[in-house]
Write a protein that holds these residues in place. Structure first.
Motif, PDB file in Angstrom:
ATOM      1  N   PRO A   7       0.840  -1.200   0.000  1.00 27.41           N
ATOM      2  CA  PRO A   7       0.000   0.000   0.000  1.00 27.41           C
ATOM      3  C   PRO A   7       0.877   1.254   0.000  1.00 27.41           C
ATOM      4  O   PRO A   7       1.940   1.255   0.611  1.00 27.41           O
ATOM      5  CB  PRO A   7      -0.790  -0.119   1.303  1.00 27.41           C
ATOM      6  N   ASN A   8       0.432   2.314  -0.681  1.00 30.48           N
ATOM      7  CA  ASN A   8       1.225   3.550  -0.617  1.00 30.48           C
ATOM      8  C   ASN A   8       0.904   4.304   0.674  1.00 30.48           C
ATOM      9  O   ASN A   8      -0.165   4.116   1.272  1.00 30.48           O
ATOM     10  CB  ASN A   8       1.030   4.402  -1.892  1.00 30.48           C
ATOM     11  N   PRO A   9       1.854   5.116   1.125  1.00 29.04           N
ATOM     12  CA  PRO A   9       1.707   5.781   2.430  1.00 29.04           C
ATOM     13  C   PRO A   9       0.438   6.634   2.549  1.00 29.04           C
ATOM     14  O   PRO A   9      -0.153   6.710   3.628  1.00 29.04           O
ATOM     15  CB  PRO A   9       2.956   6.669   2.513  1.00 29.04           C
ATOM     16  N   GLU A  16      -8.046  -0.748  -2.570  1.00 33.46           N
ATOM     17  CA  GLU A  16      -8.078   0.252  -1.492  1.00 33.46           C
ATOM     18  C   GLU A  16      -9.483   0.376  -0.911  1.00 33.46           C
ATOM     19  O   GLU A  16      -9.665   0.432   0.304  1.00 33.46           O
ATOM     20  CB  GLU A  16      -7.584   1.607  -2.029  1.00 33.46           C
ATOM     21  N   ASP A  17     -10.473   0.412  -1.806  1.00 33.16           N
ATOM     22  CA  ASP A  17     -11.860   0.483  -1.329  1.00 33.16           C
ATOM     23  C   ASP A  17     -12.197  -0.720  -0.452  1.00 33.16           C
ATOM     24  O   ASP A  17     -12.847  -0.599   0.585  1.00 33.16           O
ATOM     25  CB  ASP A  17     -12.824   0.533  -2.519  1.00 33.16           C
ATOM     26  N   ALA A  72      -9.680   7.018  13.150  1.00 32.12           N
ATOM     27  CA  ALA A  72      -9.116   7.952  14.132  1.00 32.12           C
ATOM     28  C   ALA A  72      -9.950   8.104  15.402  1.00 32.12           C
ATOM     29  O   ALA A  72      -9.379   8.216  16.476  1.00 32.12           O
ATOM     30  CB  ALA A  72      -8.888   9.310  13.498  1.00 32.12           C
ATOM     31  N   PRO A  73     -11.309   8.133  15.325  1.00 33.84           N
ATOM     32  CA  PRO A  73     -12.076   8.361  16.556  1.00 33.84           C
ATOM     33  C   PRO A  73     -11.683   7.389  17.662  1.00 33.84           C
ATOM     34  O   PRO A  73     -11.517   7.771  18.811  1.00 33.84           O
ATOM     35  CB  PRO A  73     -13.520   8.122  16.117  1.00 33.84           C
ATOM     36  N   ARG A  74     -11.467   6.159  17.246  1.00 36.28           N
ATOM     37  CA  ARG A  74     -11.064   5.135  18.199  1.00 36.28           C
ATOM     38  C   ARG A  74      -9.715   5.478  18.813  1.00 36.28           C
ATOM     39  O   ARG A  74      -9.483   5.322  20.001  1.00 36.28           O
ATOM     40  CB  ARG A  74     -10.953   3.827  17.421  1.00 36.28           C
ATOM     41  N   ARG A 133      -2.415   4.426   3.457  1.00 33.33           N
ATOM     42  CA  ARG A 133      -2.286   4.022   4.865  1.00 33.33           C
ATOM     43  C   ARG A 133      -2.758   5.146   5.788  1.00 33.33           C
ATOM     44  O   ARG A 133      -3.517   4.914   6.739  1.00 33.33           O
ATOM     45  CB  ARG A 133      -0.834   3.665   5.168  1.00 33.33           C
ATOM     46  N   ALA A 134      -2.319   6.376   5.456  1.00 31.15           N
ATOM     47  CA  ALA A 134      -2.704   7.536   6.279  1.00 31.15           C
ATOM     48  C   ALA A 134      -4.217   7.722   6.267  1.00 31.15           C
ATOM     49  O   ALA A 134      -4.816   8.028   7.296  1.00 31.15           O
ATOM     50  CB  ALA A 134      -2.001   8.787   5.757  1.00 31.15           C
TER      51      ALA A 134
END
Lengths: 246, 161
Positions: free
Chosen positions: A59-61, B22-23, A72-74, A64-65
């Motif tokens: 996967p590209n960064p 990705e999806d 993020a909420p978690r 991933r981000a």
């Protein structure tokens, strides 16, 4: 053909899924059978090739981000959970600090008050007229203070004790008038100071100053200080007698 | 994020498309988070999350298309003819991993995924069974069939190239 039976189990053997006893038997067979050994080698190579070929996409960064943000909420929740102990820790630290400063402040205050009382006691001992009312009779000493100080107090019965009342005089602490009573035990003299609570505070942290021992307590809005060069046991005995008189 | 790189790799192999993959991975994590309460502690987490990804794939556009174009083969533990294929094996030994990649791409999804779970993810038969929701016996037969069809695909490519 027995080799065909083995070959059917070869995949499971190489995948580490064969029961231990069967695996032992198969590896025994492989040692003696060139055809099965060659087949085994070939399948191992296939496994390795597929493994190498299969690890192909990373996967590209940025993606991933994005995923990390989507969950993020978690993560934020977890940070919150970390914050509370940190905050509590910081607050505990501050509280301990304040208490320590307070204690130190209290200790300094006590020290100052105690040395002042010690000074008064020494001045009395050194004086040519240590007391203004000379009497061993508490019924003489107590009324003498009436009108001279803004409070009244009780004196103990000393008949069966080692202490004798020498007398008393008016004393001053922090611009407040109070009573100073002199007691004698053997050759020692003890001063008992009684001041209104506004003039003095109890001594909590310090119990001796310049080789004098001291005791202090509060009762009915009055602060009592007992100070002298006698043993702590004697001070305690006298303190108990005065307390019992109320 | 546990298994992120591996899941992405697996998704790419399933979909043949990075965007679709990705999806798929995003959907998998969303579903995993939402359905985490349905995950039973003590059971295999990896099998659970791969299963989510695979189910998401099967109901996706690409997955549905694959299901239509690849007819379901009859699966059983029987009719596994014993292999006498020493010449093929030698050919495979000479194959490079790029050739194997191409062969893997051409395999039907059912064969591709079982090979990837076994060789790349190094899952046990038990884990594979849990991921694909099939009995262990079916894992064994499907794996054998997938390995054979891979060898045949490589042989064809070598013969043709």
């Amino acid at each position: 053909m027995i080799c065909d039976t083995w070959k059917e189990k070869l995949d499971a053997y190489l995948d580490g899924e064969l029961a231990p006893a069967e695996a032992r038997a198969l590896s025994e067979h492989l040692r003696g059978c060139a055809a099965c050994a060659a087949e085994s080698l070939s399948r191992v190579q296939q496994k390795r090739l597929v493994q190498a070929a299969g690890r192909r996409f990373t996967p590209n960064p940025a993606f991933r981000a994005r995923i990390e943000q989507s969950i993020a909420p978690r993560r934020a929740l977890r940070w919150n959970r970390l914050w509370f102990p940190a905050l509590a820790g910081a607050m505990a630290f501050v509280i301990v600090g304040v208490l320590f400063l307070n204690l130190n402040h209290e200790r300094r205050n006590d020290q100052r008050l105690l040395s002042e009382l010690a000074d008064l006691h020494v001045a009395t001992l050194a004086s040519a007229n240590p007391v203004d009312v000379v009497s061993t009779d508490r019924h003489t000493v107590k009324p003498w203070f009436a009108g001279k100080i803004p409070f009244t107090f009780n004196l103990p019965e000393l008949q069966d004790s080692a202490f004798t009342l020498v007398g008393g005089k008016v004393s001053y602490l922090n611009q407040s008038a109070g009573a100073e009573l002199i007691f004698r035990v053997r050759q020692h003299q003890i001063s008992v100071f009684i001041f209104p609570e506004g003039a003095a505070e109890n001594i909590r942290a310090v119990q001796n100053a310049a080789s004098f021992n001291a005791r202090s307590w509060s009762h009915n809005g009055l602060c009592y200080f007992v100070i002298g060069d006698v043993s702590p046991q004697d001070l305690d005995k006298l303190s108990e007698l005065i307390k019992s008189a109320g | 994020m546990p298994h992120f790189d591996r899941l992405y790799n697996f998704a790419c192999w399933l979909t043949h498309d990075r965007h679709e993959a990705e999806d798929l991975v995003q959907e998998t994590y969303a579903k995993a988070l939402k359905g985490f309460s349905s995950f039973q502690l003590g059971t295999n987490f990896r099998a659970w999350i791969y299963r989510i990804l695979r189910n998401a794939f099967l109901t996706s556009r690409v997955g549905l298309k694959a299901a239509v174009t690849e007819p379901l083969e009859t699966e059983g533990e029987e009719n596994l003819p014993s292999e006498k294929e020493t010449p093929e094996s030698i050919l495979l030994q000479r194959a490079d991993w790029q050739l194997v990649q191409e062969a893997l791409e051409r395999l039907p999804v059912a064969h591709r995924e079982v090979l990837l779970l076994c060789e790349v993810e190094e899952m046990s038969y038990q884990e594979i069974a849990a991921t694909l929701a099939i009995p262990i016996g079916t894992v064994l037969s499907r794996l054998a069939r997938a390995r054979r069809s891979l060898r045949e695909a490589v042989r064809k490519m070598q013969g043709g190239g």
